[in-house]
Enzyme design. Structure first.
Site, PDB file in Angstrom:
ATOM      1  N   SER B  11       0.857  -1.192   0.000  1.00  8.68           N
ATOM      2  CA  SER B  11       0.000   0.000   0.000  1.00  8.68           C
ATOM      3  C   SER B  11       0.892   1.241   0.000  1.00  8.68           C
ATOM      4  CB  SER B  11      -0.932  -0.056   1.204  1.00  8.68           C
ATOM      5  OG  SER B  11      -1.848   0.990   1.176  1.00  8.68           O
ATOM      6  N   HIS B  38      -2.442  -0.683  -3.609  1.00  7.23           N
ATOM      7  CA  HIS B  38      -3.572   0.231  -3.418  1.00  7.23           C
ATOM      8  C   HIS B  38      -3.323   1.534  -4.178  1.00  7.23           C
ATOM      9  CE1 HIS B  38      -4.604  -1.810   0.673  1.00  7.23           C
ATOM     10  NE2 HIS B  38      -5.065  -2.490  -0.356  1.00  7.23           N
ATOM     11  N   ASP B 131      -5.097  -4.407   5.418  1.00  6.87           N
ATOM     12  CA  ASP B 131      -5.426  -5.272   4.289  1.00  6.87           C
ATOM     13  C   ASP B 131      -4.261  -6.251   4.078  1.00  6.87           C
ATOM     14  OD1 ASP B 131      -6.907  -6.256   2.191  1.00  6.87           O
ATOM     15  OD2 ASP B 131      -6.226  -4.756   0.749  1.00  6.87           O
TER      16      ASP B 131
END
Lengths: 274, 190
Positions: B11, B38, B131
């Site tokens: 991310s 992401h 996540d």
């Protein structure tokens, strides 16, 4: 076919059971997605395995209907992918202007956001009064919400930005009325939209149309089902009619690829050959 | 062990991390790599082209129904979840965000674990949310190998820390050491 993994077999049997009992056919959907949805439902409802849940699905219609909602995709937004709508204005509207009457099919419209987007676009281009939009889905609950045309206020900022990026000509706020936490779409947008229950997997051609939009639906289907639905679309389009797919969906691997020309390759807009 | 695929979740701080990994792997690296980074829903593929220019492998966006082949690094397209089918092809969905993310690392990892079972390597890199934690746990449960970036060396330590709290990783390493390990695993494979 032999199954190595029992849960794969159980899922396959569950989908067969749903089809035979309720008529909804998920047997040719992409498996990883279906598996994820079913496993989520299973653990949320506290079942130990899929077979246990199957008995509940067969004997409890309320639970079955809940699972069907889980298996149906209702994620959508107004003017989703603004660049696509810009291309629609530039490349497809001129084609539509040549027809005295226009029929448009929104296949898999879910809660209707894209059908309303289309109505707005057509109003701005002066075409809406001679258009009928057939907006269809197999999910009756989603269709009912689409018909109401009531959407959450929270999304309006994003929709407004999408609308502006898509080449919108007005202020987006003139298309709805705010009411507490919701907005209600203008009545004038609804008048030529026909909301109807239609299942792409099990139902057939119902009209000859000038334009079909089916965006981010086919990604859920396996190749065989994709080809079947592409045939349905091909048979529903007039010669010279236009087909719009999602930005990651392609006709290239379809048997019908040769029967279309690409109007906008990147935005996946295709025109049926004469 | 003959590993058949590597999945990577990353991310914030990911661009730099991915640049290091994709440029350091040799051209004969023959385990396919699949990445969720992401990104904003509207981001273009410019950064993928940049990675591709600097890599000995082919870096590309994953296509719907595409067959997963060695020699490639696949990136999940923005605003879609990326899943792996048991026949080792990709599926895309527009389902709800998971952990506020689409693509979500958990969605990729969980489907990859089902498809590759113990022939999968999962890697969690820098990031500022959790996540990937459920996904890496599933990979471990299915017998795969779990590698976590050493939080001390990560731009954002939250995501690797969250993964380490949930499982016993096989390795906790810096980016450079992760690359060295992957090269070693690849050589054993041949």
């Amino acid at each position: 076919m032999r199954y190595k993994d029992t849960s794969d077999l159980e899922i396959s049997l569950l989908l067969e059971a749903i089809y035979r009992k309720y008529g909804y056919d998920f047997r040719e959907y992409s498996q990883a997605h279906i598996r994820r949805r079913i496993m989520n439902r299973m653990s949320a409802s506290g079942f130990e395995d899929v077979s246990q849940m199957q008995s509940k699905v067969l004997n409890d219609e309320a639970f079955a209907s809940e699972l069907l909602q889980n298996l149906s995709i209702t994620v959508t937004e107004m003017f989703r992918d603004p660049v696509f709508y810009r291309s629609l204005r530039e490349n497809v509207i001129p084609v539509l202007k040549t027809y005295p009457f226009i029929k448009i099919w929104h296949a898999g419209c879910a809660t209707g956001e894209e059908a309303y987007s289309m109505a707005i676009l057509l109003q701005e281009e002066g075409l809406y009064d001679r258009t009928t939009i057939y907006a269809t889905d197999f999910n009756q609950m989603a269709l009912n919400r689409a018909k109401d045309g009531i959407f959450s206020n929270k999304m309006i900022k994003e929709y407004t930005s999408n609308y502006q990026l898509s080449g919108g000509k007005e202020s987006f706020s003139c298309y709805y009325t705010s009411n507490y936490d919701n907005v209600i779409m203008n009545q004038s947008l609804k008048k030529n939209i026909v909301w109807a229950n239609h299942n792409l997997v099990t139902d057939s051609v119902f009209a000859e149309v000038n334009l079909i939009l089916c965006r981010n639906v086919l990604i859920y289907f396996d190749k065989n089902l994709q080809n079947k639905v592409q045939t349905l679309f091909y048979n529903s389009l007039i010669n010279g009619g236009v087909l719009c797919l999602g930005s990651k969906e392609s006709l290239r691997f379809s048997d019908l690829y040769e029967q279309y020309i690409e109007l906008d390759t990147k935005q996946r807009i295709f025109k049926k050959k004469y | 062990m003959h590993y058949e695929a590597i999945v990577i979740g990353v991310s914030s701080g990911g661009m730099n991390a991915l640049k290091i990994i994709s440029s350091a792997l040799p051209g004969d690296f023959n385990i396919p790599i699949i990445i969720v980074q992401h990104l904003s829903a509207h981001s273009d593929s410019h950064w993928i082209n940049l990675l591709n220019e600097k890599s000995h492998l082919d870096v590309k966006e994953a296509d719907e129904k595409e067959k997963i082949e060695k020699g490639n690094i696949y990136i999940a397209p923005p605003n879609y979840h990326l899943l792996i089918e048991k026949d080792k092809t990709f599926s895309l969905t527009i389902d709800e965000r998971v952990n506020f993310a689409r693509p979500s690392i958990d969605v990729l990892f969980e489907s990859a674990a089902e498809a590759y079972t113990n022939k999968l390597i999962g890697i969690v890199l820098t990031g500022s949310n959790s996540d990937g934690t459920k996904g890496i746990k599933r990979i471990k449960d299915c017998g795969g190998l779990a590698i976590i970036q050493d939080p001390k060396t990560a731009d954002s330590e939250y995501m690797p820390k969250s993964a380490i709290a949930a499982i016993v990783p096989d390795y906790i390493l810096s980016l450079e050491d992760i690359v060295a390990l992957l090269i070693q695993i690849n050589q054993q494979k041949r």
